[in-house]
Enzyme design. Sequence first.
Site, short mmCIF file in Angstrom:
data_model
loop_
_atom_site.label_atom_id
_atom_site.label_comp_id
_atom_site.label_asym_id
_atom_site.label_seq_id
_atom_site.Cartn_x
_atom_site.Cartn_y
_atom_site.Cartn_z
N LYS A 476 0.83 -1.21 0.00
CA LYS A 476 0.00 0.00 0.00
C LYS A 476 0.86 1.26 0.00
CE LYS A 476 -2.17 -1.22 3.77
NZ LYS A 476 -1.53 -2.53 3.97
N SER A 880 -20.98 -14.63 7.28
CA SER A 880 -20.89 -15.37 6.02
C SER A 880 -20.79 -16.87 6.24
CB SER A 880 -19.67 -14.88 5.22
OG SER A 880 -18.49 -15.12 5.95
N LYS A 923 -11.43 -15.04 -0.63
CA LYS A 923 -12.02 -16.37 -0.47
C LYS A 923 -11.76 -17.24 -1.69
CE LYS A 923 -15.51 -14.75 2.76
NZ LYS A 923 -16.93 -14.56 3.07
#
Length: 980
Positions: A476, A880, A923
């Site tokens: 970043k 989730s 994921k």
Amino acid sequence: MLKLLSSSSALHGKLHILPALRPRSAEWTSPLLRVLSCLGGLTQRSLNSVGPRAFFCSDSSGDGSDQVVHIEVKAAESDAEEAEPKSSSAIVSTYPRPEDYLTVLALPLQHRPLFPGFYMPISVKDRKVLAALHESRKRQAPYAGAFLLKDEPGTDPSVVSGSESEKNIYELKGKDLLNRLHEVGTLAQISSIQGDQVVLIGHRRLRITEMASEDPLTVKVDHLKDKPYNKDDDIIKATSFEVITTLRDVLKTSSLWRDHVQTYTQHIGDFNFPRLADFGAAISGANKLQCQLVLEELDVYKRLKLTLELVKKEMEISKIQESIAKAIEEKISGEQRRYLLNEQLKAIKKELGLETDDKTALSAKFRERLEPNREKCPPHVMQVIEEELTKLQLLEASSSEFNVTRNYLDWLTALPWGNYSDENFDVLRAHKILDEDHYGLADVKERILEFIAVGKLRGTSQGKIICLSGPPGVGKTSIGRSIARALNRKFFRFSVGGLSDVAEIKGHRRTYIGAMPGKMVQCLKNVGTANPLVLIDEIDKLGRGHAGDPASAMLELLDPEQNANFLDHYLDVPIDLSKVLFVCTANVVEMIPNPLLDRMEVIAIAGYITDEKMHIARDFLEKTTREACGIKPEQVEVTDAALLALIENYCREAGVRNLQKHIEKIYRKIALQLVRQRESNEPAVAGVQVAEPDEAEVVGSETIADPVEHSSHGQTTETSVEAGTVATDLPADQSQCPAAQPSDSEDAAETKEIQESEATKTNEKVLVEESNLSDFVGKPVFHAERIYDQTPVGVVMGLAWTAMGGSTLYIETSQVEQGEGKGALHLTGQLGDVMKESAQIAHTVARRILLEKEPDSLYFANSKLHLHVPSGATPKDGPSAGCTMITSLLSLALKKPIKRDLAMTGEVTLTGKILPIGGVKEKTIAARRSDVKTIIFPSANRRDFDELAANVKEGLDVHFVEDYGQIFDLAFGYDQNTGK
């Protein structure tokens, strides 16, 4: 009574004349002439016709550096001051006579000996000795022996001793004390005793013969007399005249000695050659051993010689003192003169206009600094600067307000008002730079290119707030540097992690001591342009302390609608920050306050998949590390299999920081291996010597054999090479054996061959493979995330998002107990509140679906179930895992395992609807890492999946569902025998 103080450096003291002394007549108005004429006429008149009767005393109390001279004068009650005294003795007569005392109390003197005719106050700490002195005075025998104490063996007599040595002296008793005393001392009359202070008056010299008693120490003594001398002897006269002459020279340089001699001249009783020697030694600054030599000397001539040496030394010391004082005085006067001349020169230059004062110079400096940006500077800022410059001229340079104004003007004129750097809106160049610095990150690069394209179309760029969020190590901060390089903007970075003081953002008030502007003003001063790229690091870790809320203070800084008129508390003038490009970094967006997050454009950086890590390691990390370690590319080869194993088994994090650390670790070990190998080969090449056949060096897992085999041929080679070497070193006039010359070319060839083989061994490439990877980085940290080859009943693989990236997560359900009405659900695995609620919802939905599929089944009503999420040490929470929990419960109820290569994620409502999830890329990466073939995602996340790079989606069968009925069909609607 009169006291005269003298320091250890000779003649340092003060003269105190007590009221008991009467003023002298006119003939004594010049004591100096009196003493010189008195001393000079010793051979022409009687030596017993000077002045009134008096006592002198040398005080050695304290540290031995000061001496006190006491004079006690018995003045005549009539006008006898001008008459000759009737007695020539300077000692008060007592009865019995002093010579009658053959046994005396021994008193130790620590610092200086006591001379006859002088006072000395001493401190007596021993109670028995003090009592004995009191008793002596009561018995009309006020006499004691004063003896100088010897130094301890091994000590330096020139070093002044402290209280520690004094304490040790008080502990000496009997023979120990007697052994430490000098044999020759002084018979002292006890003048007075006040407390533990005893004043002694020296009478005559004594010598210790033997000890009479131990406690207190009493000794038998002999009274010593001066050896007979001829007072008309020319040598003695000349010596005494030299002493007097030296005294005369000292009197010219030292006022302290002048006081000594004046007092002695006025108040001494008898003055003869022995007394002259004692006087010179007593008032000198010589050490105690030199004074003791004078006391022990009974020959008057020798005593005068010793005293003359001491007085001469005092004369030299006085000269040195005078020269030092003169040098210091000249230095001080020279500096003062130079200062006055400089001040006059400044005044003259000021009158002629050749030089300005400090305030004018400061104002000129500030105006000169502001001149390049005067046209671009806002009017309201110019007005403040002019006011402050006028104020500066009216203030005194010594006032505190002057420094505050000067610092304020320094900041105001140092800022780049209206000074913007030329931006580069070349999209192709920017794309090239971003690709050079970073691999992947297509969405981030696309957003930067969009920003550049808009700036090119408009002709100018506006400041934006971009927030790069993602796990640690994904680049970043380095992305911010690349953006600045692509845009040709100045780069400034500051971290706000843990920042709790609003003044760091908004600045301090100028009235505070040590006030400073905020970080943004400091940034503009450092970069020198008004449109830099500012990277605000760790914005999700802002603190909040007693000094305010920095997150709220950041709103004005980052809001595009407000930062055009950003107000710093120190400058107190609006600053335009609308052209500044802000790039913020954060690990977790949820930690950023909502008002602050609302002003940012968030770009999520999910991390790198295995293929991207491979490219980054090959193209950047490995190259940089190899250069940093000083290793050449041809010396090392790291295979793709080893690099892949390193990524999969050691560095599964989303970022590449840990991967870089492991690559550095590998290359450090390779560097050590190469150096060891080179050092082991260098001696053999230098001396061309062959090692023994059983010698070998093991480096890592490889064994490096000897460069030359131990054989008869090898021995011949060694001999010939050594012979050639020796021949080279022989002098020119020595010839070699003719038989050895034909073999020179063969020897050179063999030597070259040996050296080439050694170089080959030294430069042998180190191969890092999957098999020997553990030798460099240790045992694997991660193992396969797939626990089961064939998924059992009640076990389902879910997909989770973590701060380090994505991971697979098994959910297991097992039946604990079965009985009528015992239906319950027990949860473990350190689950958060959200997952606990998801488990309750899943239990309810699973019961409803089971009743729909098997109306007669009472499994959930009569079964106590245990739902567990492995890795209980890791906290887990998030919306989730609902569909995964339902599938696990139904698998146990239906006693049907699900497909081994199936994973799912999504939250379920009570009606069975599937809600969208976050972290699709993470994921998906986790599913690929665990060899998953089929993934179930909510339909709402179809667009997120479609935006992923092709290499991330490659080889995956993804199903998008809207309600749980579709998941049920995918999970259980297959033939267990065929797998279809």
